[in-house]
Scaffold this motif. Structure first.
Motif, PDB file in Angstrom:
ATOM      1  N   GLY A 153      -8.637  -3.750   0.475  1.00  0.00           N
ATOM      2  CA  GLY A 153      -8.707  -3.506  -0.959  1.00  0.00           C
ATOM      3  C   GLY A 153      -9.887  -2.673  -1.397  1.00  0.00           C
ATOM      4  O   GLY A 153     -10.369  -2.802  -2.526  1.00  0.00           O
TER       5      GLY A 153
ATOM      6  N   THR B  70     -11.708   0.358  -2.957  1.00  0.00           N
ATOM      7  CA  THR B  70     -11.264   1.278  -4.003  1.00  0.00           C
ATOM      8  C   THR B  70     -12.407   2.202  -4.419  1.00  0.00           C
ATOM      9  O   THR B  70     -13.544   2.064  -3.983  1.00  0.00           O
TER      10      THR B  70
ATOM     11  N   HIS C 280      -2.090  -1.440  -3.752  1.00  0.00           N
ATOM     12  CA  HIS C 280      -3.225  -0.571  -3.412  1.00  0.00           C
ATOM     13  C   HIS C 280      -2.706   0.832  -3.194  1.00  0.00           C
ATOM     14  O   HIS C 280      -1.736   1.037  -2.467  1.00  0.00           O
TER      15      HIS C 280
ATOM     16  N   ARG D   6      -7.035  -0.110  -8.606  1.00  0.00           N
ATOM     17  CA  ARG D   6      -6.298  -0.314  -7.352  1.00  0.00           C
ATOM     18  C   ARG D   6      -6.310   0.948  -6.497  1.00  0.00           C
ATOM     19  O   ARG D   6      -5.657   0.996  -5.453  1.00  0.00           O
TER      20      ARG D   6
ATOM     21  N   ALA E 210       0.840  -1.196   0.000  1.00  0.00           N
ATOM     22  CA  ALA E 210       0.000   0.000   0.000  1.00  0.00           C
ATOM     23  C   ALA E 210       0.872   1.242   0.000  1.00  0.00           C
ATOM     24  O   ALA E 210       1.876   1.300   0.714  1.00  0.00           O
TER      25      ALA E 210
END
Length: 330
Positions: free
Chosen positions: A208, A210, A89, A146, A65
């Protein structure tokens, strides 16, 4: 997770770093550290993003991340070019200032956006919304599905250096002299606690989450906020509710900055502090009761000094002058 925070020394980014370390993540902060250093427990990569793409050479590796809080599209785009393809991410902490219309209460993420700041145009406080819009566009182009576009609203809580949310409880705690407030009891306020926002950014990255989501607090009428602020501060003085037009005639400004009344917004901003947070809540955003944020804010204000110079709000001398004028006008 292996987390890279582009920042980590200021209000929100430092809180994200603290929580990430506490949760056991491996955290790296890329920051100049010219004013403060990142929290303990992070790997600090000293770099100045204003110096260009080479700033990211030391962190050009794979990340679970990346979290960016940039305001200027130039370093934001350089970071995306250098790192987005190596990141699972990507969180960009944007702002509800990207929306073109601030007048509609309850507007959601499908509301129209400001046009992105054109390439080659200097990013300034006056084009903040356009700058954030440009970074959002670049983030989607580089990170696609992402990317989490975390559209934050007004952020409050311990450590807030803007004085916008903390001014009122601090003023009521300072003394029991006459207080001057704008006559906007029914107007909306909306704040998200910095601790809740940081937790949301990390949780969304881990799961995750988004897309664009409004990370904003709940609607609270200004009058209700003031009543709780007075109660928490133990204020027993007189409160003068001043008409908006009169305050403007006296040279008092809206919202923020010296000589202002925080949380008082100009006409056409009825939706600025009244955005929908339904989508973010459905995606996992957890918000503590706003009364807890207010109490923690006052505690922080006491630590920092109730009489300290402020970036927003009235000085005691200005407030006294206004109160005397209101008494004479009765």
């Amino acid at each position: 997770m292996r987390i890279l925070i582009l920042g980590g020394t200021a209000f929100l980014s430092a809180e994200i770093a603290r929580q990430a370390v506490s949760a056991g993540h491996a955290v790296t902060c890329l920051a100049r550290g010219s004013a403060t250093e990142p929290p303990d427990g992070v790997q600090w990569v000293k770099a100045d993003r204003s110096l260009g793409a080479n700033s990211y050479a030391q962190v050009a590796r794979d990340w679970d991340a990346v979290i960016d809080v940039a305001r200027d599209p130039v370093p934001a785009k350089e970071a995306l070019t250098a790192l987005a393809h190596r990141t699972s991410h990507w969180t960009f902490v944007s702002s509800c200032s990207v929306y073109a219309d601030a007048s509609t209460p309850g507007a959601a993420e499908d509301a129209a956006l400001l046009a992105p700041l054109p390439a080659g145009t200097e990013s300034t406080p006056e084009n903040y919304g356009e700058s954030k819009s440009a970074i959002e566009q670049a983030t989607l182009e580089a990170a696609g599905d992402r990317a989490h576009l975390c559209r934050a609203g007004l952020i409050g809580g311990p450590g807030d250096g803007t004085d916008r949310y903390g001014y009122w409880p601090a003023r009521f705690a300072r003394d029991n002299g006459p207080a001057v407030v704008p006559a906007i009891a029914g107007h909306a306020t909306q704040v998200i606690d910095v601790r809740d926002l940081a937790a949301w950014v990390l949780d969304a990255a881990q799961r995750g989450v988004t897309g664009p989501l409004n990370a904003v607090g709940d609607h609270v009428p200004f009058g209700e906020y003031l009543e709780v602020a007075k109660a928490v501060a133990g204020y027993r003085g007189e409160v003068f509710s001043a008409p908006e037009d009169w305050l403007l005639e006296q040279g008092i400004d809206y919202w923020a900055g010296p000589g202002s009344l925080p949380l008082w917004l100009p006409p056409g901003h009825e939706g600025f502090c009244d955005r929908s947070n339904h989508a973010a809540r459905a995606a996992g955003l957890a918000i503590r009761p706003w009364q807890e944020t207010l109490a923690a804010t006052l505690e922080d204000e006491r630590r920092r000094g109730l009489d300290r110079p402020r970036k927003a709000g009235l000085t005691p001398a200005t407030e006294t002058r206004l109160a005397e004028e209101l008494v004479r006008s009765r």
